[in-house]
Scaffold this active site. Structure first.
Site, PDB file in Angstrom:
ATOM      1  N   THR A 143       1.024  -0.961  -0.137  1.00  0.00           N
ATOM      2  CA  THR A 143       0.005   0.160  -0.159  1.00  0.00           C
ATOM      3  C   THR A 143       0.864   1.396   0.020  1.00  0.00           C
ATOM      4  O   THR A 143       2.184   1.061   0.566  1.00  0.00           O
ATOM      5  CB  THR A 143      -0.955  -0.058   1.356  1.00  0.00           C
ATOM      6  N   HIS A 144       0.607   2.235  -0.708  1.00  0.00           N
ATOM      7  CA  HIS A 144       1.395   3.391  -0.847  1.00  0.00           C
ATOM      8  C   HIS A 144       2.634   3.099  -1.579  1.00  0.00           C
ATOM      9  O   HIS A 144       3.705   3.553  -1.249  1.00  0.00           O
ATOM     10  CB  HIS A 144       1.650   4.193   0.441  1.00  0.00           C
ATOM     11  N   SER A 265      17.987  -1.683 -26.723  1.00  0.00           N
ATOM     12  CA  SER A 265      18.323  -0.028 -27.040  1.00  0.00           C
ATOM     13  C   SER A 265      19.128   0.188 -28.176  1.00  0.00           C
ATOM     14  O   SER A 265      19.955  -0.441 -28.477  1.00  0.00           O
ATOM     15  CB  SER A 265      18.907   0.361 -25.724  1.00  0.00           C
ATOM     16  N   LYS A 271      20.535  -3.172 -22.616  1.00  0.00           N
ATOM     17  CA  LYS A 271      19.147  -2.814 -22.146  1.00  0.00           C
ATOM     18  C   LYS A 271      18.111  -3.997 -22.826  1.00  0.00           C
ATOM     19  O   LYS A 271      18.510  -4.632 -23.829  1.00  0.00           O
ATOM     20  CB  LYS A 271      18.682  -1.598 -22.856  1.00  0.00           C
ATOM     21  N   GLU A 278       4.992  -0.787 -21.039  1.00  0.00           N
ATOM     22  CA  GLU A 278       4.866   0.726 -21.216  1.00  0.00           C
ATOM     23  C   GLU A 278       3.656   1.148 -22.114  1.00  0.00           C
ATOM     24  O   GLU A 278       3.049   2.073 -21.861  1.00  0.00           O
ATOM     25  CB  GLU A 278       6.395   1.495 -21.704  1.00  0.00           C
ATOM     26  N   GLN A 310     -20.993  12.256 -37.272  1.00  0.00           N
ATOM     27  CA  GLN A 310     -20.040  11.418 -37.976  1.00  0.00           C
ATOM     28  C   GLN A 310     -18.668  11.228 -37.287  1.00  0.00           C
ATOM     29  O   GLN A 310     -17.853  10.446 -37.519  1.00  0.00           O
ATOM     30  CB  GLN A 310     -19.926  12.105 -39.246  1.00  0.00           C
TER      31      GLN A 310
HETATM   32  N1  ARG Z   1     -21.148   9.477 -43.196  1.00  0.00           N
HETATM   33  C1  ARG Z   1     -22.557   9.842 -42.207  1.00  0.00           C
HETATM   34  C2  ARG Z   1     -22.424   9.654 -40.564  1.00  0.00           C
HETATM   35  O1  ARG Z   1     -21.314   9.038 -40.353  1.00  0.00           O
HETATM   36  C3  ARG Z   1     -23.758   9.252 -42.594  1.00  0.00           C
HETATM   37  C4  ARG Z   1     -25.110   9.776 -42.325  1.00  0.00           C
HETATM   38  C5  ARG Z   1     -25.086  11.108 -43.347  1.00  0.00           C
HETATM   39  N2  ARG Z   1     -26.434  11.800 -43.267  1.00  0.00           N
HETATM   40  C6  ARG Z   1     -26.473  12.895 -43.673  1.00  0.00           C
HETATM   41  N3  ARG Z   1     -27.826  13.357 -43.485  1.00  0.00           N
HETATM   42  N4  ARG Z   1     -25.517  13.578 -44.228  1.00  0.00           N
HETATM   43  O2  ARG Z   1     -23.056  10.280 -39.968  1.00  0.00           O
END
Ligand code: ARG
Length: 446
Positions: A143-144, A265, A271, A278, A310
């Site tokens: 702990t710690h 390395s 190394k 990581e 989108q």
């Molecule tokens: N590529 C668009 C998206 O990922 C699809 C929908 C597009 N719809 C629109 N009304 N322009 O959201």
């Protein structure tokens, strides 16, 4: 459309990975249109075969994008119309890209969650195998990051396993809420055609269809939940990575990774670096970033669909990809790990770790715990100040025989016998719990 707007708005360059799920959704849509009488049996059969042919083009890498393919949805519809003429041009009847993209992305996410859940279970199993290889191994529990009490290696690794199983469980929760079909919601308000969203929902393996078309096309809470599940999984993986970094350092020397899981390395010939650990630690940064980025996109969006949505895809794709890379590499790394039982045991046998047992022994003789704590604290201080070992020191107090056994190797571990504790008593219960949780999760996801 201005070229600069095109460059800004096209998404085919990254959403083409959705092709299989978009075609799956389109095939269900075609069958729905047939049942609704909007396509003849012959037209539906032509469209289904056309969609299968397009799938093959993508799968075999010969699909030729056109300059006008704005996203995966327009690309597939354009190709369907090329291949099937007027019948292809009927594909988008009673559908909008707004319900289409939401459907496709749910299908994609559902499958990707499964890949992550199963890969996480593999890692849990690799931890179990490592424990099984070293049934008696123990190390100091910290702990710690200060030595606290001895713990079995299996107990320590199980702590990670239980956290990972909760991650798998969280992905199951996300899947349950995600598993609702938006298909049939149209652009925002449904359609005048007599379609049956429940029918297409069941074809796609969804639990049910949407209840509200505006909600169906506009929310991406399922993406946020998936990203949260992946981010928290990433946080757990980063803790494991940090631990491996410590364990494989010369300072701890509790373990070494197989050569195939270390890097050298470019300058220092001696190394052997734990880059795998990581990177497991470092990847959590972008997983958290992907989640917060999406939440900021969603915040304040008015109903219903907005093009901002989108922006859900790249973070989602990235998080799935990165988590899978880490899970698979860490599974291999734990499989390659040489745990140095003797070094860890020597550290665990640090006699200061017996302090609590001395205090508990006094308590069992009726001394109130606070006084026992203080008494042992004085002994520890004296030991540290004089350089006299704690065992030696307490051997000179009256009726000290009772303390001697506490210093025997492994005694402290044996005494950790309460439910869920770090000693051998709780081991069987924990591994039974883990085994049944793994089996349940596998059954659910497979
Ligand atoms: N590529 C668009 C998206 O990922 C699809 C929908 C597009 N719809 C629109 N009304 N322009 O959201």
């Amino acid at each position: 459309m201005a070229k600069t707007l095109w460059d800004l708005s096209e998404s085919f360059s990254f959403d083409r990975v959705l092709y299989a799920h978009d075609i799956e959704a389109s095939k269900a849509h075609v069958r729905g249109l047939e049942v609704a009488g909007l396509l003849s049996t012959q037209e539906a059969a032509t469209l289904l075969a056309t969609l299968d042919a397009i799938f093959e083009e993508f799968a075999s890498g010969v699909f030729e994008p056109a300059a006008s393919d704005e996203d995966i949805h327009t690309a597939i519809e354009r190709r369907a119309t090329e291949l099937a003429g007027d019948v292809g041009a009927k594909l988008h009847t009673a559908r909008s890209r707004n319900d289409q993209v939401a459907t496709t992305l749910r299908l994609f996410t559902r499958d990707a969650l499964r890949d992550v859940a199963l890969a996480t279970l593999e890692l849990v199993e690799a931890l179990g195998e490592l424990s099984a290889l070293h049934p008696e191994a123990h190390l100091p529990g910290y702990t710690h990051l200060q030595r606290a009490q001895p713990v079995l290696l299996s107990h320590h690794l199980n702590a990670h396993a239980f956290a990972l199983l909760r991650d798998v469980d969280r992905l199951s929760d996300a899947r349950r809420r995600l598993n609702v079909s938006p298909l049939g919601a149209g652009a925002i308000a449904g359609t005048s055609f007599d379609i049956d969203p429940d029918y297409t929902a069941s074809l796609l393996g969804f639990e049910r269809a949407f209840a509200n078309s505006m909600d169906a096309v506009s929310d991406r809470d399922f993406v946020a939940e998936a990203l949260f599940g992946l981010a928290l999984l990433g946080v757990h993986l980063s803790r494991m990575g940090e631990e491996l970094v410590l364990w494989t350092s010369a300072e701890f020397n509790f373990a070494s990774l197989g050569d195939e899981f270390t890097t050298g390395s470019s300058m220092l010939p001696q190394k052997k670096n734990s880059d795998v650990a990581e990177l497991a630690r470092g990847k959590s940064g972008r997983l958290i970033g992907n989640l917060t980025g999406l939440l900021v996109v969603l915040k304040g969006l008015p109903l219903s669909y907005n093009r901002d949505l989108q922006e859900d895809k790249e973070p989602l794709f990235d998080s799935f990809r990165q988590v899978l890379l880490v899970l698979r590499a860490l599974t291999g790394a734990y499989g390659s790990l040489h745990f140095h039982d003797e070094v860890a045991a020597a550290a665990a046998n640090d006699e200061l770790l017996v302090a609590i047992d001395l205090a508990e022994e006094l308590v069992s003789e009726g001394v109130p715990f606070r006084q026992a704590h203080e008494q042992v604290g004085l002994w520890v201080a004296e030991s540290l100040a004089t350089g006299r070992s704690l065992g030696d020191l307490v051997s000179s107090v009256p009726s000290s025989e009772r303390f001697g056994v506490l210093f025997e190797s492994g005694a402290a571990l044996q005494r950790r016998s309460s439910p869920g504790a770090s000693g051998p008593h709780a081991r069987a219960d924990q591994s039974a719990l883990l085994q049944s949780a793994i089996a349940d999760a596998r059954a659910r996801w497979e």
